[in-house]
Write an enzyme that holds these catalytic residues in place. Sequence first.
Site, PDB file in Angstrom:
ATOM      1  N   ASP A 130     -34.431 -12.518  15.876  1.00 55.86           N
ATOM      2  CA  ASP A 130     -35.315 -13.665  15.717  1.00 55.86           C
ATOM      3  C   ASP A 130     -34.886 -14.680  16.785  1.00 55.86           C
ATOM      4  OD1 ASP A 130     -37.171 -15.540  14.943  1.00 55.86           O
ATOM      5  OD2 ASP A 130     -36.836 -15.233  12.810  1.00 55.86           O
TER       6      ASP A 130
HETATM    7  C1  BGC Z   1     -39.781 -17.023  13.616  1.00 52.61           C
HETATM    8  C2  BGC Z   1     -40.358 -15.690  13.998  1.00 52.61           C
HETATM    9  C3  BGC Z   1     -41.215 -15.830  15.233  1.00 52.61           C
HETATM   10  C4  BGC Z   1     -40.374 -16.445  16.345  1.00 52.61           C
HETATM   11  C5  BGC Z   1     -41.131 -16.621  17.648  1.00 52.61           C
HETATM   12  C6  BGC Z   1     -39.104 -17.721  14.792  1.00 52.61           C
HETATM   13  O1  BGC Z   1     -38.777 -19.020  14.456  1.00 52.61           O
HETATM   14  O2  BGC Z   1     -38.862 -16.872  12.564  1.00 52.61           O
HETATM   15  O3  BGC Z   1     -41.112 -15.171  12.937  1.00 52.61           O
HETATM   16  O4  BGC Z   1     -41.725 -14.591  15.601  1.00 52.61           O
HETATM   17  O5  BGC Z   1     -39.929 -17.721  15.924  1.00 52.61           O
HETATM   18  O6  BGC Z   1     -42.128 -17.564  17.518  1.00 52.61           O
END
Ligand code: BGC
Length: 734
Positions: free
Chosen positions: A271
Amino acid sequence: MVKLRLAIKVLVAALLLGSCTAPSKTEIRKQESVSLSLNWDTRIDSIIQKLTLEEKINLLHGTGMFWSGGVERLGIPELQYADGPLGVREEIERSSWMPMGWTNDSATFFPAGTALGATWNPELSKRYGEAIAQEARARNKDILLAPAINIMRTPLCGRNYEYMTEDPFLNAQMVVPYVHGVQEQDVAACVKHFAINNQETNRGSVDVLASERAIREIYLPGFQAAVMEGQAFSVMGAYNQFRGSYLCENDYLLNKVLKGEWGFNGIVISDWAAVHNSVNSAKYGLDIEMGSNLPFDQFYFANPLLEAVKKGEVEESLIDEKVKRILRVMYNVKNMDLARKKGSINTAEHSEVVYKVASEAIVLLKNKERVLPVDLSKVKSIAVIGDNATSTFALGGFGAGVKARYEVTALQGLKNRLGDAVELRYAQGYCEKYLPGKENQSFGRDIDYTADPALIKEAVDIARTSDYAVIVAGSNRSVESESVDRKDIRLPFAQEELIKAVVAVNPKTIVVLVTGAPYDIREVDQVAPAIVWTWFNGSEGGNALADMLLGKVNPSGKLPFTLPEKLEDSPAHAMKAFPGDDTKVEYLEDILVGYRWFDTKNIDPIYCFGYGLSYTTFDFAKPECAETEFTANDTIHFSLQLTNNGKMAGAEVVQLYVQDVQPKVTKASKELKAFQKVFLQPGESRKVELDIPVSSLAYFDESVNQWVVSSGQYKLLMGSSSRDIRGEKLITVK
Ligand code: BGC
C-alpha cells in the site's frame, strides 16, 4: 508519443526473441504467434540475466505516484497503476498527489463495493470487472488497484463502502468473477488490502491480534479465492501489523500462506507508503514498494535495498525472484505485446453495466401498505427532499474517487424518468454541517447534529401539498472516508427530525438512505412507511433509483451486512474490541463476525444480513435432497422449486445456510454456504439447484492446523434472508 510506444514495443519484441537488432513489422507478427508457444519462464530468466543489479532494483519500486520502474535500455516499460474500487481514478502528477488537471481523464463512476456486494450476483460482478478494466486499458493502465475485499468487521470502518460484505462466502463468490473479468482485459487486478485490515484508526501502526481460526474462516477466504480460483496477478499489502509484523513484511501471511500454501506467483505490491524496512520487506514477501514519501530513489526498495544487496544483507537471487514475478505479470497483461486489448472508456455499454449493478444493488427495507412503487396514475406532484437528492458521490473525503464523466443525482433521475408528467418540487431539508475545527479537511470532521428549522419548514410545506414525498438522506463521501473511522452510526445532520416532520404531514413518504455502511435507523423505522437502502451507486445511480421507485425496476438487492439496532449490539463493540489501544487491537469476537454473532447470541438486528424485499412475492417449495447421509468428500445436491407468485417479474436470492446441530467446538449458529439469484416472470416456477461440497462445512481446527469436518447432523436452512428461513433439511455427515 505513439511513435515512442511503437519503438519501445519493437525493442521489447527484439528482446523477447533474444536478438539485438530491431525486427521488422512482419517479424513482430511472427514473433507474436511464436511467443505463445515458447516457454515464457525460460525467456524471463534470459531477460533477468541481461539486467544489471541497478536495473533490477529499479523494477521494484515506485518511480512515480502510480508508476513503478521499467528498464528503458531493454524496452521494458514502467508499470502503470490506477485506483480503484469506484472507477479509474483521474491522472495524478508523477511526484505529488495533485491531479494532472487533464480534460480527457474522466471515467465511468462504478457503484461502490457495498453496492456490488448487495447485488448478490456473481455474473454482474464479472461484467463490472470487465467494464472497469476496459476503462483502465483505455487509459493505458496495467494494474487496477481493486477490488477491495476486506471484511466489514465494524460498522464504523471508514472504508466499508469500498468493501463488499461481512461474510466470507459472499465475498469469495463475488471476488472471483470480478478478478476474471478484469484480467481478461489484459489488466492485472490488485486485490486489497492483504489481509487483516479492518479499521482505519491507527491503520499505519495498529497490530491486529486474531486467532488462526478467525483469519482462516473469516478474513482470508476472499483473498484465497481471489488468488487460487481467480488467479489474481497482484495483491496489495496493507498498512497495519498482524501479530507483531507489518503486513508488507509479514513472513507468515506473505511467504507462508499467500506464496507458499496458496501458490501465488504474482506480485505483492505495498500500500502507498506502507513499507518500513528494506531488508525485512525484501525477505518477507513484498515485491514492489509504492508510495508517496519522495524522493523515489530513496524508497526502501530503491537505493537502500541496492545497498543492502551489495552488503550481502539480501541475496541477489531474492531480487531475481521478485523481478521474475514482475516480468510474469507483464507477460500476463501483455504489456509488451502488440495484440494487447486496447479498452474503451465512458461507453454506453459501461453505463449499461453500471445501471444494472446499481439497479440490482438497491435494497427495499420496508414497504408498508405498498407505498412503493409510486402509482403514477394517481400522482400529480412529488416532493423531493434532502441534500443527497442533489449530491454526487464519485468524489469526496480522502482517498480514491473518480472524476466522473457524469453522475445522475436522485433528483435528476426522477426528472429524467418523469419529464413534465409529474411536478417535482425540491427542498433541501437538511444540509451538511460540521462543528468548528478541521475546516480545511474534507473528511473526519465532527458532525453537527442540530437540525435547521427553516430547511425543515420548507420541506414540510412542499411535502404537505404533494402526493408523495421522497426524502433522500443518509451519508456522503465526507462522512465515510478512507483514513478515519466514524465515531458512531447516527444518521448525520439531524435527518431524523426532518424525516419525522415530513412523515407527519405526508403518509406517503419514502425514505431513501444513501450509504456505504450501517446506520442507526431505529427512529426512521418507527415512522417511515417505506425505506429504501441505496449506495454510492455510480454514474447511473439516480436513474436506477428512479426506476426502482417508479416500479420499472423490481428491487432485488439484499443486505450484504447486518443492520444492528445499535452499535453496541455488533460484535467488535459488544466485546469492547474496537479500535483497540494505541498499539494493538484484539479481535475478541473471534469467528463471530456479522450475522454469525447476532444469530449465535440471539440479538435481533433491525434488518438482518441477506434481507431485502421485492415488489413481487416468491414461494419456496419444500427443499429436496436426494441423499441424507454424506461423507467428507461428497457434494450435497440441494434443490427446491421457486415460484414467482406475484404480478411482477423479479428476482429472489435463494440463500442456503448451514447449522451444525450439536457442534463439538464453538460454531456460529448458521453460516452461508450457497446462494443463487433467480429471475422469474410472474407465475414462472423454476427448480433451483445448489451444490454444497461437504468439505465446505469444515471449521479450522487450530490444534491440528487443518480444516476439519465434524461428523454429525447438520441442518440446511434455506430462505430469503438469514432470518427468513423457508425450509430446512437435516443431513448427517459420517
Ligand atoms: C489506499 C489504497 C490505494 C492507494 C493509492 C492508499 O492510501 O489504502 O487503497 O490504492 O492509497 O491511492
